[in-house]
Design a protein around this motif. Structure first.
Motif, short mmCIF file in Angstrom:
data_model
loop_
_atom_site.label_atom_id
_atom_site.label_comp_id
_atom_site.label_asym_id
_atom_site.label_seq_id
_atom_site.Cartn_x
_atom_site.Cartn_y
_atom_site.Cartn_z
N PRO A 58 0.81 -1.22 0.00
CA PRO A 58 0.00 0.00 0.00
C PRO A 58 0.84 1.27 0.00
O PRO A 58 0.38 2.30 -0.47
CB PRO A 58 -0.83 -0.13 1.27
CG PRO A 58 -0.07 -1.06 2.15
CD PRO A 58 0.61 -2.03 1.23
N SER A 59 2.05 1.22 0.52
CA SER A 59 2.87 2.43 0.59
C SER A 59 3.72 2.61 -0.63
O SER A 59 3.88 3.73 -1.14
CB SER A 59 3.78 2.38 1.84
OG SER A 59 3.01 2.32 3.00
N LEU A 60 4.28 1.52 -1.13
CA LEU A 60 5.23 1.63 -2.24
C LEU A 60 4.58 1.44 -3.61
O LEU A 60 5.16 1.80 -4.63
CB LEU A 60 6.36 0.61 -2.06
CG LEU A 60 7.11 0.68 -0.72
CD1 LEU A 60 8.19 -0.39 -0.67
CD2 LEU A 60 7.70 2.06 -0.53
N GLY A 61 3.40 0.85 -3.65
CA GLY A 61 2.74 0.59 -4.93
C GLY A 61 3.34 -0.58 -5.69
O GLY A 61 3.11 -0.73 -6.89
N VAL A 62 4.14 -1.40 -4.97
CA VAL A 62 4.79 -2.53 -5.64
C VAL A 62 3.82 -3.72 -5.65
O VAL A 62 3.32 -4.13 -4.60
CB VAL A 62 6.09 -2.91 -4.91
CG1 VAL A 62 6.73 -4.14 -5.57
CG2 VAL A 62 7.05 -1.73 -4.92
N VAL A 63 3.59 -4.23 -6.85
CA VAL A 63 2.72 -5.40 -7.02
C VAL A 63 3.61 -6.64 -6.94
O VAL A 63 4.59 -6.77 -7.69
CB VAL A 63 1.96 -5.35 -8.35
CG1 VAL A 63 1.10 -6.61 -8.52
CG2 VAL A 63 1.10 -4.09 -8.42
N ASN A 64 3.28 -7.51 -5.99
CA ASN A 64 4.07 -8.73 -5.78
C ASN A 64 3.24 -9.97 -6.10
O ASN A 64 2.01 -9.97 -5.97
CB ASN A 64 4.54 -8.80 -4.33
CG ASN A 64 5.46 -7.66 -3.96
OD1 ASN A 64 6.53 -7.52 -4.53
ND2 ASN A 64 5.03 -6.84 -3.00
N LEU A 65 4.01 -11.01 -6.48
CA LEU A 65 3.39 -12.32 -6.61
C LEU A 65 3.12 -12.90 -5.23
O LEU A 65 3.98 -12.82 -4.34
CB LEU A 65 4.30 -13.28 -7.37
CG LEU A 65 4.25 -13.24 -8.91
CD1 LEU A 65 5.32 -14.15 -9.47
CD2 LEU A 65 2.88 -13.65 -9.40
N THR A 66 1.95 -13.44 -5.05
CA THR A 66 1.66 -14.09 -3.76
C THR A 66 1.78 -15.62 -3.87
O THR A 66 1.80 -16.30 -2.84
CB THR A 66 0.24 -13.74 -3.29
OG1 THR A 66 -0.69 -14.15 -4.29
CG2 THR A 66 0.13 -12.23 -3.05
N ARG A 67 1.89 -16.10 -5.10
CA ARG A 67 2.09 -17.55 -5.32
C ARG A 67 2.69 -17.71 -6.72
O ARG A 67 2.78 -16.76 -7.50
CB ARG A 67 0.77 -18.30 -5.22
CG ARG A 67 -0.27 -17.84 -6.23
CD ARG A 67 -1.53 -18.66 -6.12
NE ARG A 67 -2.55 -18.22 -7.06
CZ ARG A 67 -2.59 -18.54 -8.37
NH1 ARG A 67 -1.64 -19.34 -8.89
NH2 ARG A 67 -3.55 -18.09 -9.15
N THR A 68 3.11 -18.88 -7.04
CA THR A 68 3.63 -19.14 -8.39
C THR A 68 2.48 -19.26 -9.38
O THR A 68 1.36 -19.61 -9.01
CB THR A 68 4.45 -20.45 -8.42
OG1 THR A 68 3.58 -21.54 -8.06
CG2 THR A 68 5.62 -20.37 -7.44
N VAL A 69 2.77 -18.87 -10.60
CA VAL A 69 1.74 -18.96 -11.67
C VAL A 69 2.15 -20.01 -12.72
O VAL A 69 1.62 -20.02 -13.83
CB VAL A 69 1.55 -17.58 -12.32
CG1 VAL A 69 0.94 -16.60 -11.35
CG2 VAL A 69 2.88 -17.05 -12.87
N PHE A 70 3.08 -20.85 -12.30
CA PHE A 70 3.60 -21.85 -13.25
C PHE A 70 2.50 -22.79 -13.73
O PHE A 70 2.43 -23.14 -14.92
CB PHE A 70 4.73 -22.65 -12.59
CG PHE A 70 5.37 -23.66 -13.49
CD1 PHE A 70 4.96 -25.00 -13.46
CD2 PHE A 70 6.36 -23.28 -14.39
CE1 PHE A 70 5.55 -25.92 -14.32
CE2 PHE A 70 6.93 -24.22 -15.24
CZ PHE A 70 6.54 -25.53 -15.20
N ALA A 71 1.66 -23.14 -12.83
CA ALA A 71 0.66 -24.14 -13.20
C ALA A 71 -0.60 -23.52 -13.78
O ALA A 71 -1.51 -24.23 -14.22
CB ALA A 71 0.29 -24.99 -11.99
#
Length: 603
Positions: A113-126
């Motif tokens: 919320p402060s930095l605006g960085v969008v992170n992966l919360t899990r792998t999207v491999f599958a």
């Protein structure tokens, strides 16, 4: 004021706004105000710094309404895949932005919320899904908060899953930098460099400040990595910035690296010393040896290092030569013994001066000299002499003594006393110094009094005193009757006593002085046979006696020559030898009453 936003009252100097101000357009306005006396060609000017305080009147705005990124499907959870960036023209909390994902199509992503960085919360491999669209909203921290939905809406970010970007950027530039506080806006502070060995877009690095940029003091070019000043710096306000910088490659997914860049703001001698007090007041004793401690002044300077070194001095002025100030410590001591009676207070000016370039400030010092009992009371005369009439009433004031003492307070307050015996005739008012009679005076008993009066100060420690001689002469008053030496006087004469012969004599005296005590004689009745010498009191035969048997009684008056003469009477009995045998008293017993305290010579 090129845009005419302000006006100034030409008479009272009041500055007012004429147009709406906008903090985001211009947060600081520096006005130059000129003053002029009448139509004189001489004027003076000053600068007025107007800070426009921000209000939350701008919502966050994304620079674009949509964006697209690509990430590798092998990225692990926690990988930053996108940085949402919105701008809010406001300052402080009004311009601080919090990010959120307005609508999620998948639980694969989260946003800081402060930095605006969008992170992966899990792998999207599958995942079979090859792209995701995230709607990101921005909201400021004002009260009440404003959201980007008020303007262009949310940011739609399309995330495309690509092959692996397996190298993160790596910083090669130093994490430390320094800059002088007086540099202009746009000055190059540091060149941030990060390397990414990947090829193509996977190796293209952009730079971003994530935190630590208080008051938006710096601007970072995201392409070149050049960090420049966005505002004027002030070391005294903030001397250290810790910028969290992220280097982000353009791969898919994007890889990043973090570095904390410490920027030290170096001092410039731009501050003026300030004394801890606007006025220093103290007391100092008189008659002390040179070197007596008086007071210590102290000034502070917000600059650092050599720029904050100060020296102290006394500015020339009345009496300043009696003092010396230590240039390093600011301690003021005397250079001579002080005399309160010569000067009871000193008003000095102390100065604190910086070294190159010279900046200084001045402070007022008020020193009051405390009194010591170093002066004796002094009478107005060295000897007092006065004459008074002996008929003064008891309690009459005959003399007012006055003594002064140059000392202060109780040391200069004078009381009076008598130290010699006045035989109960006089006393003195201890406060006023008035000498008064305490009994009736009698010149004939004592015609002069000599005694000493003392003037003493009221010091509680070793009082001082002075003595003066007082001589009181008692002036005569006609208050005594003449007194006959003998009364009655008997004289025997012969019948053939010749004319002009002294046949008897009366004598009297008056204890008063001068004319008050000069006695003259006279006969109370007309007499042809005898006459009396007014000066001597001799009784002289004027005619022959008519008979051999003769007797007579003469009443003689003795009078002084005062303004109001006083008298006494005596009887003179003159008879011949032949008459002597016939003399007898008219009574065999005489009785009389006499008042007590009757004056001598009373009939």
């Amino acid at each position: 004021d090129p845009y005419g936003r302000f006006s100034v009252d030409s008479q009272f100097g009041i500055i007012r706004t004429r147009k709406q101000l906008d903090h985001e357009t211009q947060s600081v306005v520096v006005l130059t105000v000129q003053s002029q006396l009448g139509n004189a060609p001489v004027y003076s000017s000053t600068q007025v710094n107007v800070s426009v305080i921000d209000v939350n009147d701008n919502p966050p705005v994304f620079l674009t309404t949509s964006d697209k990124v690509t990430i590798s499907h092998t990225q692990p959870p926690g990988t930053a895949v996108y940085i949402a960036h919105a701008e809010d023209k406001d300052s402080g909390l009004n311009g601080a932005i919090r990010y959120s994902i307005a609508s999620k199509h998948s639980n694969a992503f989260s946003i800081d919320p402060s930095l605006g960085v969008v992170n992966l919360t899990r792998t999207v491999f599958a995942d079979k899904q090859q792209e995701y669209t995230l709607h990101i909203a921005a909201e400021d921290c004002g009260s009440p908060p404003l959201t980007s939905l008020l303007m262009l809406g949310s940011l739609a970010v399309k995330i495309v899953i690509l092959d692996t970007n397996d190298n993160s950027p790596s910083f090669t530039s130093s994490p430390h930098s320094c800059v002088m506080e007086d540099v202009e806006v746009g000055f190059l502070v540091h060149h941030i460099i990060a390397k990414d060995p990947d090829e193509g877009r996977n190796g293209q690095v952009t730079y971003h400040i994530l935190s630590g940029n208080e008051n938006k003091a710096f601007i970072l070019d995201k392409v070149t990595g050049l960090l420049t000043t966005a505002q004027l710096l002030d070391r005294e306000t903030q001397e250290r910035y810790s910028l969290t910088v992220m280097a982000l490659d353009d791969g898919s997914p994007a890889l990043s690296a973090m570095q904390v860049l410490t920027v030290i703001v170096l001092d410039v001698n731009d501050e003026t010393p300030v004394f801890l007090k606007q006025l220093y007041e103290t007391t100092v004793r008189e008659n002390q040896d040179p070197g007596e401690f008086v007071i210590k002044v102290e000034a502070v300077d917000r600059d650092a290092g050599l720029n904050s070194l100060l020296r102290y001095e006394i500015l020339p002025g009345t009496g300043y030569e009696k003092f010396k100030m230590n240039s390093e410590s600011g301690v003021l001591v005397t250079t001579a013994s002080l005399d309160r009676e010569t000067q009871e207070a000193f008003s000095l000016k102390g100065n604190s001066v910086k070294y190159l370039p010279s900046r200084s400030s001045t402070v007022q010092l008020y020193l009051r000299v405390l009194d010591e009992n170093d002066h004796n009371p002094l009478f107005a005369k060295t000897r007092y002499q006065i004459s008074v009439r002996e008929d003064l009433e008891e309690g009459s004031t005959i003399l007012d003594l006055f003594a002064s003492d140059e000392d202060d307070g109780l040391n200069g307050e004078v009381t009076y006393s008598l130290i010699d015996d006045t035989f109960g005739a006089f006393a003195i008012n201890s406060v006023m110094g008035s000498i008064i009679t305490t009994k009736a005076l009698d010149r004939e008993t004592k015609s002069q009094y000599t005694f000493r009066a003392v003037a003493s100060d009221c010091s509680t420690h070793l009082p001082r005193s002075t003595t003066v001689s007082v001589v009181v002469h008692i002036g005569d008053v006609n208050d005594n009757d003449p007194i006959f030496f003998q009364n009655p006087v008997r004289a025997f004469v012969t019948a053939d006593t010749p004319v002009n012969e002294t046949v008897a004599a009366v004598r009297a005296e008056d204890v008063d002085l001068g004319s008050n005590g000069a006695v003259v004689f006279s006969l109370m009745t007309a007499e042809t046979v005898f006459q009396i010498d007014a000066q001597t009191g001799d009784i002289i035969l004027q005619e022959p006696l008519a008979s051999k048997v003769f007797s007579t009684q003469l009443l003689v008056t003795a009078s002084d020559q005062g303004i109001s003469p006083r008298t006494a009477t005596a009887m003179v009995i003159i008879f011949t030898e032949e008459q002597k045998e016939e003399i007898s008293f008219s009574h065999s017993l005489y009785e009389a009453s006499v008042p007590e305290n009757s004056a001598a010579g009373r009939h």
